[in-house]
Motif scaffolding. Structure first.
Motif, PDB file in Angstrom:
ATOM      1  N   UNK A  17     107.071 -22.908 -36.323  1.00  0.00           N
ATOM      2  CA  UNK A  17     107.752 -22.582 -37.566  1.00  0.00           C
ATOM      3  C   UNK A  17     106.923 -21.532 -38.302  1.00  0.00           C
ATOM      4  N   UNK A  18     107.509 -20.947 -39.328  1.00  0.00           N
ATOM      5  CA  UNK A  18     106.794 -19.960 -40.145  1.00  0.00           C
ATOM      6  C   UNK A  18     106.501 -20.615 -41.483  1.00  0.00           C
ATOM      7  N   UNK A  19     105.213 -20.553 -41.896  1.00  0.00           N
ATOM      8  CA  UNK A  19     104.816 -21.173 -43.158  1.00  0.00           C
ATOM      9  C   UNK A  19     104.028 -20.175 -43.991  1.00  0.00           C
ATOM     10  N   UNK A  20     104.265 -20.232 -45.309  1.00  0.00           N
ATOM     11  CA  UNK A  20     103.515 -19.429 -46.272  1.00  0.00           C
ATOM     12  C   UNK A  20     102.588 -20.361 -47.021  1.00  0.00           C
ATOM     13  N   UNK A  21     101.364 -19.911 -47.274  1.00  0.00           N
ATOM     14  CA  UNK A  21     100.426 -20.766 -47.974  1.00  0.00           C
ATOM     15  C   UNK A  21      99.636 -20.043 -49.030  1.00  0.00           C
ATOM     16  N   UNK A  22      99.515 -20.704 -50.162  1.00  0.00           N
ATOM     17  CA  UNK A  22      98.611 -20.283 -51.229  1.00  0.00           C
ATOM     18  C   UNK A  22      98.370 -21.529 -52.065  1.00  0.00           C
ATOM     19  N   UNK A  23      97.509 -22.393 -51.573  1.00  0.00           N
ATOM     20  CA  UNK A  23      97.301 -23.694 -52.202  1.00  0.00           C
ATOM     21  C   UNK A  23      98.214 -24.744 -51.600  1.00  0.00           C
ATOM     22  N   UNK A  24      99.498 -24.463 -51.541  1.00  0.00           N
ATOM     23  CA  UNK A  24     100.487 -25.336 -50.902  1.00  0.00           C
ATOM     24  C   UNK A  24     101.187 -24.545 -49.807  1.00  0.00           C
ATOM     25  N   UNK A  25     101.684 -25.241 -48.799  1.00  0.00           N
ATOM     26  CA  UNK A  25     102.407 -24.580 -47.710  1.00  0.00           C
ATOM     27  C   UNK A  25     103.909 -24.701 -47.943  1.00  0.00           C
ATOM     28  N   UNK A  26     104.630 -23.612 -47.678  1.00  0.00           N
ATOM     29  CA  UNK A  26     106.087 -23.593 -47.730  1.00  0.00           C
ATOM     30  C   UNK A  26     106.589 -23.190 -46.352  1.00  0.00           C
ATOM     31  N   UNK A  27     107.452 -24.009 -45.762  1.00  0.00           N
ATOM     32  CA  UNK A  27     108.015 -23.701 -44.456  1.00  0.00           C
ATOM     33  C   UNK A  27     109.260 -22.848 -44.641  1.00  0.00           C
ATOM     34  N   UNK A  28     109.356 -21.778 -43.845  1.00  0.00           N
ATOM     35  CA  UNK A  28     110.462 -20.837 -43.935  1.00  0.00           C
ATOM     36  C   UNK A  28     111.368 -21.031 -42.727  1.00  0.00           C
ATOM     37  N   UNK A  29     112.661 -21.239 -42.970  1.00  0.00           N
ATOM     38  CA  UNK A  29     113.621 -21.310 -41.881  1.00  0.00           C
ATOM     39  C   UNK A  29     113.885 -19.901 -41.377  1.00  0.00           C
ATOM     40  N   UNK A  30     113.668 -19.666 -40.104  1.00  0.00           N
ATOM     41  CA  UNK A  30     113.910 -18.345 -39.535  1.00  0.00           C
ATOM     42  C   UNK A  30     114.128 -18.478 -38.029  1.00  0.00           C
ATOM     43  N   UNK A  31     114.731 -17.475 -37.433  1.00  0.00           N
ATOM     44  CA  UNK A  31     114.927 -17.512 -35.985  1.00  0.00           C
ATOM     45  C   UNK A  31     113.586 -17.410 -35.266  1.00  0.00           C
ATOM     46  N   UNK A  32     113.546 -17.733 -33.970  1.00  0.00           N
ATOM     47  CA  UNK A  32     112.303 -17.607 -33.211  1.00  0.00           C
ATOM     48  C   UNK A  32     111.713 -16.205 -33.357  1.00  0.00           C
ATOM     49  N   UNK A  33     110.400 -16.141 -33.433  1.00  0.00           N
ATOM     50  CA  UNK A  33     109.731 -14.865 -33.680  1.00  0.00           C
ATOM     51  C   UNK A  33     108.986 -14.342 -32.455  1.00  0.00           C
ATOM     52  N   UNK A  34     109.281 -14.861 -31.294  1.00  0.00           N
ATOM     53  CA  UNK A  34     108.555 -14.496 -30.083  1.00  0.00           C
ATOM     54  C   UNK A  34     108.535 -13.011 -29.786  1.00  0.00           C
ATOM     55  N   UNK A  35     109.667 -12.319 -29.938  1.00  0.00           N
ATOM     56  CA  UNK A  35     109.724 -10.889 -29.636  1.00  0.00           C
ATOM     57  C   UNK A  35     108.840 -10.088 -30.585  1.00  0.00           C
ATOM     58  N   UNK A  36     108.801 -10.495 -31.849  1.00  0.00           N
ATOM     59  CA  UNK A  36     107.969  -9.793 -32.821  1.00  0.00           C
ATOM     60  C   UNK A  36     106.490 -10.001 -32.510  1.00  0.00           C
ATOM     61  N   UNK A  37     106.145 -11.234 -32.132  1.00  0.00           N
ATOM     62  CA  UNK A  37     104.760 -11.514 -31.758  1.00  0.00           C
ATOM     63  C   UNK A  37     104.364 -10.670 -30.553  1.00  0.00           C
ATOM     64  N   UNK A  38     105.231 -10.622 -29.567  1.00  0.00           N
ATOM     65  CA  UNK A  38     104.926  -9.876 -28.344  1.00  0.00           C
ATOM     66  C   UNK A  38     104.735  -8.391 -28.640  1.00  0.00           C
ATOM     67  N   UNK A  39     105.581  -7.831 -29.479  1.00  0.00           N
ATOM     68  CA  UNK A  39     105.456  -6.417 -29.851  1.00  0.00           C
ATOM     69  C   UNK A  39     104.129  -6.160 -30.539  1.00  0.00           C
TER      70      UNK A  39
END
Length: 82
Positions: A17-39
């Motif tokens: 999953x994708x999470x944002x953190x700054x003191x607390x974590x927020x989980x972001x609903x998003x499609x799989x990010x595999x292609x972006x990671x690979x690029x």
């Protein structure tokens, strides 16, 4: 494999999953990010700039969060987010 990007104003974790953190974590609903990671990894291996940089990614993510926040509150959300 999980990724954690740490900046001066917070962190982004990318894994199952994708999470944002700054003191607390927020989980972001998003499609799989595999292609972006690979690029991104390929650009490092090949010694070239990625097709989109961190500024592009941050802008896209911030716009997505604004849409979600606006849908939840029914109010306009101004960028940049606070």
């Amino acid at each position: 494999r999980d990724w954690r990007i740490v900046g001066s104003k917070g962190m982004i974790e990318i894994g199952q999953e994708v999470r944002l953190g700054k003191g607390n974590w927020t989980t972001i609903d998003c499609p799989p990010v595999g292609d972006h990671q690979r690029e991104f990894v390929d650009s490092i291996i090949e010694g070239r700039p990625p097709s989109c940089d961190g500024h592009d990614g941050r802008a896209s993510l911030e716009a997505s969060l604004a849409i979600i926040r606006s849908e939840e509150t029914g109010e306009a959300v101004h960028l940049p987010l606070e």
